[in-house]
Structure formats: C-alpha cells, structure tokens
Design a protein around this motif. Structure first.
Motif, PDB file in Angstrom:
ATOM      1  N   THR A   1     -52.163  38.838 -33.223  1.00 34.00           N
ATOM      2  CA  THR A   1     -51.429  38.134 -32.169  1.00 34.00           C
ATOM      3  C   THR A   1     -52.349  37.170 -31.430  1.00 34.00           C
ATOM      4  OG1 THR A   1     -50.164  40.177 -31.871  1.00 34.00           O
ATOM      5  CG2 THR A   1     -49.882  38.497 -30.185  1.00 34.00           C
TER       6      THR A   1
ATOM      7  N   GLU B   1     -51.997  33.709 -28.254  1.00 32.36           N
ATOM      8  CA  GLU B   1     -51.116  32.878 -27.438  1.00 32.36           C
ATOM      9  C   GLU B   1     -51.639  31.455 -27.435  1.00 32.36           C
ATOM     10  OE1 GLU B   1     -50.047  35.019 -23.608  1.00 32.36           O
ATOM     11  OE2 GLU B   1     -51.068  36.610 -24.709  1.00 32.36           O
TER      12      GLU B   1
ATOM     13  N   HIS C   1     -40.114  39.670 -29.771  1.00 35.27           N
ATOM     14  CA  HIS C   1     -41.117  39.124 -30.698  1.00 35.27           C
ATOM     15  C   HIS C   1     -41.404  40.015 -31.894  1.00 35.27           C
ATOM     16  CE1 HIS C   1     -41.634  35.989 -27.845  1.00 35.27           C
ATOM     17  NE2 HIS C   1     -41.959  36.850 -26.889  1.00 35.27           N
ATOM     18  N   GLN C   2     -40.373  40.714 -32.355  1.00 33.32           N
ATOM     19  CA  GLN C   2     -40.543  41.562 -33.526  1.00 33.32           C
ATOM     20  C   GLN C   2     -40.461  40.696 -34.786  1.00 33.32           C
ATOM     21  OE1 GLN C   2     -37.569  44.615 -33.653  1.00 33.32           O
ATOM     22  NE2 GLN C   2     -38.422  45.520 -35.531  1.00 33.32           N
TER      23      GLN C   2
ATOM     24  N   PRO D   1     -46.016  34.664 -27.870  1.00 35.49           N
ATOM     25  CA  PRO D   1     -47.089  35.053 -28.799  1.00 35.49           C
ATOM     26  C   PRO D   1     -46.799  34.629 -30.237  1.00 35.49           C
ATOM     27  CG  PRO D   1     -45.704  36.946 -28.300  1.00 35.49           C
ATOM     28  CD  PRO D   1     -45.252  35.839 -27.385  1.00 35.49           C
TER      29      PRO D   1
ATOM     30  N   SER E   1     -46.214  43.279 -27.203  1.00 36.36           N
ATOM     31  CA  SER E   1     -45.920  41.919 -26.741  1.00 36.36           C
ATOM     32  C   SER E   1     -45.803  41.848 -25.225  1.00 36.36           C
ATOM     33  CB  SER E   1     -44.594  41.433 -27.341  1.00 36.36           C
ATOM     34  OG  SER E   1     -44.759  41.197 -28.709  1.00 36.36           O
TER      35      SER E   1
ATOM     36  N   VAL F   1     -47.412  35.726 -33.968  1.00 36.90           N
ATOM     37  CA  VAL F   1     -47.629  37.074 -34.524  1.00 36.90           C
ATOM     38  C   VAL F   1     -47.576  37.035 -36.049  1.00 36.90           C
ATOM     39  CG1 VAL F   1     -46.790  39.467 -34.546  1.00 36.90           C
ATOM     40  CG2 VAL F   1     -46.431  38.067 -32.506  1.00 36.90           C
TER      41      VAL F   1
ATOM     42  N   ARG G   1     -47.122  39.073 -22.665  1.00 35.54           N
ATOM     43  CA  ARG G   1     -47.574  37.915 -23.445  1.00 35.54           C
ATOM     44  C   ARG G   1     -46.534  36.804 -23.362  1.00 35.54           C
ATOM     45  NH1 ARG G   1     -51.884  38.201 -26.860  1.00 35.54           N
ATOM     46  NH2 ARG G   1     -52.684  40.239 -27.473  1.00 35.54           N
TER      47      ARG G   1
END
Lengths: 287, 287
Positions: free
Chosen positions: A228, A230, A7-8, A96, A90, A98, A93
């Motif tokens: 962030t 969810e 999730h970068q 997410p 992350s 972001v 999670r």
C-alpha cells in the motif's frame, strides 16, 4: 456503523447483499469466518501467531493486528455470523494504491485433500504463480482526484500477467502518469520514495525475507502480501506511507522444522522485480 | 585407458555392460549424451554457460569444467557414441564422501511436455522434494579403511527421507563414528571444518545463493548439488577439501528475466539444515 470497505482489491466482497468483510469507524475490519475448515484454521493461526512470543516485533508489524472473533450481523443479511476482528489496513488512509500479491509458486500444502490440490495446481499453472513465484490477486492504483482509481476488473487477467506486464504494473504503482492509458511509459517518479529508502517497500520485503530464511514454524500457502502507498502524499512532498502486510491465513500449516521455501522463493522473485525498478533508469526527477 | 568411475552415487552407471559415464586417468569424465532432447539440451547449456562472460569466476568454480564433446567407445559396447567431456569431480581425491542433492521442490519446467510434468510431479510429491525443497539422489559416506563406504542401496528410500532423517545423514557426513549403525549418535566431529569456516560448505552454499538471488538467465530443473569431502584428511588434521558442485543440466531453461525461485527456495532450505548443524551442540572436540 459497520460498512463495506472502500479499498478492498481481492477476495469476497460484501456489496449487493453478498457475504464479505465489513469495517467500523474505529479501524477494525470484520472478516466473516469461512464456513468450513478454512475459517477455523484462520482463527487458529491468528491465535497462535498473536500469542507467539518468539516472533520479533519488527516482523509482527507485517501482520494485521488480531482482536479476536465476534458474532455480528453479516453483510448478506443472513443474520449473526462469526467474524474475525482484524486491523483495518486502509483505516486513516487517503486514496491508497493497493496491490494484493499472492506469494508462492505453489498455493497448496502437501497435506491438503487431493481434489483441492488439483484445483490449486491448475490455477497455479494457468496463472503466473508457477513461472514467477507469485501472482497478482487484485490491484487499485490511484491516478488523480479527477479520474480516481485504475482498478482492472478482469481478475483472471491480472492473475496470469507476464513478467513484463508485472514490471509495468509495479512501475505504474509508483508513477504520476495515468495508469490505465495503454502504452504510456510510467515515469517511476516515486520509485525512490515508495520502494527505496530505509523505510521503503524493498527494505520491508528484505526484512521479511530474513525472517523467512530462519523461521520454521509456519508454512504460508495462498497467502498474500498487500502493498500500500498514498500517492497524494508523495505528490505533496510527504512520506507516502508505503508498507507491506501479509493477509489471508486460511492455509497456514506447521513448518515442522523446515523453512517455507515455497513462500521464500516467491518473495525473492518479487524482491528482484522491485529492486530492478529501483536500479533502472526511470525518470527520477520530481514532477 | 577409460574406466567406470569409482565414486558415482547417482545417475546411470556404466557397470555390467550398461551405458554410463567413463573416466580417464587425467581427470576427465565422459558422460554419454542422452539420446533424446536431454542430450542436446545439456550440450547447449554447457556451451552457453562456459562461454558466458557475465558469470563471475567465483560462481563458475561451482560447475564442472566443460571440454567439449567427443565420440568414444560407449561403456555398453554399443560402439562409438557422443559423450560430453567434463571435469572428473572425484579425480585426485582419496575415499571421498559424496552426497548428490537434487535441488528444487519442482523438477519440471512449465514448458515441458504434459506427460513428463505428470511423471515428475508424482515423484516430487512421493519424495521429499515438495516438503523439503530438495531430495537426496545418492550418497556414499566413508567410514574407515576397514569398513569402507556406507552407501545405502535403496535409492527410493533415500529420496523420500524425512527432515529428521536428512538431518541425521548430514551429521553422519561430518562424523567419525560409523554411519551405517542404526541409532548411533553422530559426533559431528568435522562439522566445523567441513561445513564451517570461510572455505567450508556453508560459505560456498551462501555464495551460490547470492548468485541465485540475482541471476535471471538460467532456470535449473532436476539439477543436483554434489557435496564432497575427504574424511581421512580431516582425521589427520588436514583440510578435508570440502566443496560443492552443480551437476546435471539436461533440464535447464532460459530464465527470461525472472530468478530461479524454485532452485533458490530449495537451496535456502538446504542452507538452513546445514547451518543448524553448525550451531547445534554436537560434540565438537577433536577425537
């Protein structure tokens, strides 16, 4: 055991044999030290900050936990390289959403070398930094299990968004309708649970702001706020675990008794955008 | 009937046959319209601001009253020239101490012409603007009937003061001991009456800050806060009539829905300096 993070949204990525961060399965994030002064400066900041007893805990929670540095096999196969060991933001999670928001109308310190200043100044003027006091460095917004994430690829575009476009993305971040569809009006269904409330993002930004009005120890240039949440949790009526974290400290300088008016100004601008969404007449009933 | 003002600390001065502002004996200040776009822009700002019903009265009081424009004989003998008619901020004051503080780390708007931006940027970097978020454009501090005012002449020096030097001048502004004497420690005897209290300068700066956190109509570049107080009144145990006013609106631009994060950041920096003086262990007993 180590893998490229899922999730970068900004920064160098470690895919396809390139150098980038790695994560393990116990919540740790390994960030390769940048080879020049930036690498040592970021280590110096984490070392100073994590041992600074004057920083209150309610502010420390806005920074990734620092576990030290370690030589590990780099993602680009270049052998053992020094990495910062940080909290994986992350970890734990599920899907997410972001946003990486680089704060400050100016990303350069007056002490920086002249060629670096000119490079940053150009980018600050071409992006939204000078106009808005911040720019979007990256983003992914979860839509649904079927369609996955909306993740605009053109980084240069997200960085130079207008005020209206930023507003629209901040709304999409808390909406149920599809993000990517051009012209769709975000319903802001989760604005009150993600941005609002005592534990929401606005309240966290305001806590951070109070600290920046007082602290004169650090000046943060080219540092980002990572927002962030969810969405799936919100859809199921649960707390969406919305939070903010500061990241990227390769350009932190001593404040020398002066507040970081550059970061603070940009932060106040972002706060205004978020608080306007909360007070607007978005669709607020649950879907 | 019209004369050159006694207590001007910054800007063009109308002495010795030069073009500068004039005052009458009923509290009006005549500022020559700058010949280029700046003149018409400043008239446009005053016209817009004074008729803007969305600005609350407790904010309007921080701006000079605007009485329109008028053709009058210019101070340089160049004949009838258009002037802004404004409130004379020194009218009715006895030996006012005045500081002119140009707010913002950036004095240029992104919409300005490139050569103007480069000129401003150079000055912002050479002065204290980039470092502190503001710079001192002028000052006079009343010492006593015998010695008169301390009024540093070297404008370029006051503009590039360090944080420590700014602190020292802000202390001298509220001290009884002689300002000009090198190395004398300011006693801050009037810090609590000038900076502190419900009507003091800190409280006024905080009111202004609240407005800047919300207002998205105007962006003020190269605009100053004028701090004024009357030390003699304080010496006699009276209210020193401390106040702040915003001046110089030749570079005001439309905010277009975004807060003026540049002005706000600089204002917060100045607030931090003033509040530190109030909380410090200055000599606080009456002399």
């Amino acid at each position: 055991m180590l893998k490229v993070p899922d999730h970068q949204v900004a920064g160098h990525q470690g895919r396809d044999g390139k150098l980038g961060p790695l994560v393990d399965d116990s919540g740790r994030f390994f960030k390769p030290l940048q080879g020049d002064k930036r690498g040592t400066d970021e280590v110096a900041f984490y070392t100073s900050f994590s041992s600074n007893t004057l920083i209150p805990d309610h502010i420390k929670r806005f920074f990734p936990i620092f576990y030290g540095t370690q030589l590990i096999e780099a993602s680009d196969g270049s052998g053992m390289q020094p990495h910062l060991i940080l909290q994986d933001l992350s970890f734990g999670r599920s899907n997410p959403s972001v946003m990486d928001i680089k704060i400050g109308s100016r990303t350069w310190s007056p002490q920086a070398p002249e060629d670096y200043i000119q490079k940053c100044l150009k980018k600050d003027r071409e992006s939204s930094s000078v106009e808005l006091g911040f720019r979007l460095s990256g983003l992914q917004i979860f839509e649904s299990k079927e369609s996955g994430f909306w993740k605009p690829e053109k980084r240069s575009m997200t960085q130079s968004l207008s005020a209206d476009e930023i507003r629209s993305i901040l709304k999409k971040f808390v909406s149920t309708n599809k993000s990517g569809v051009l012209g769709s009006v975000p319903d802001c269904a989760f604005a009150s649970t993600v941005y609002g409330g005592s534990g929401g993002i606005l309240s966290q930004l305001l806590e951070l702001k109070s600290w920046f009005e007082e602290q004169t120890t650090y000046h943060f240039y080219s540092c980002s706020i990572l927002m962030t949440c969810e969405k799936e949790l919100a859809l199921n009526g649960k707390n969406p675990r919305a939070d903010i974290k500061l990241v990227d400290f390769a350009h932190v300088f001593e404040g020398k008794g002066v507040i970081d008016h550059n970061f603070l100004g940009g932060l106040c601008s972002l706060i205004k955008f978020v608080s306007e969404i909360l007070s607007e007449d978005c669709v607020t009933e649950p879907r």
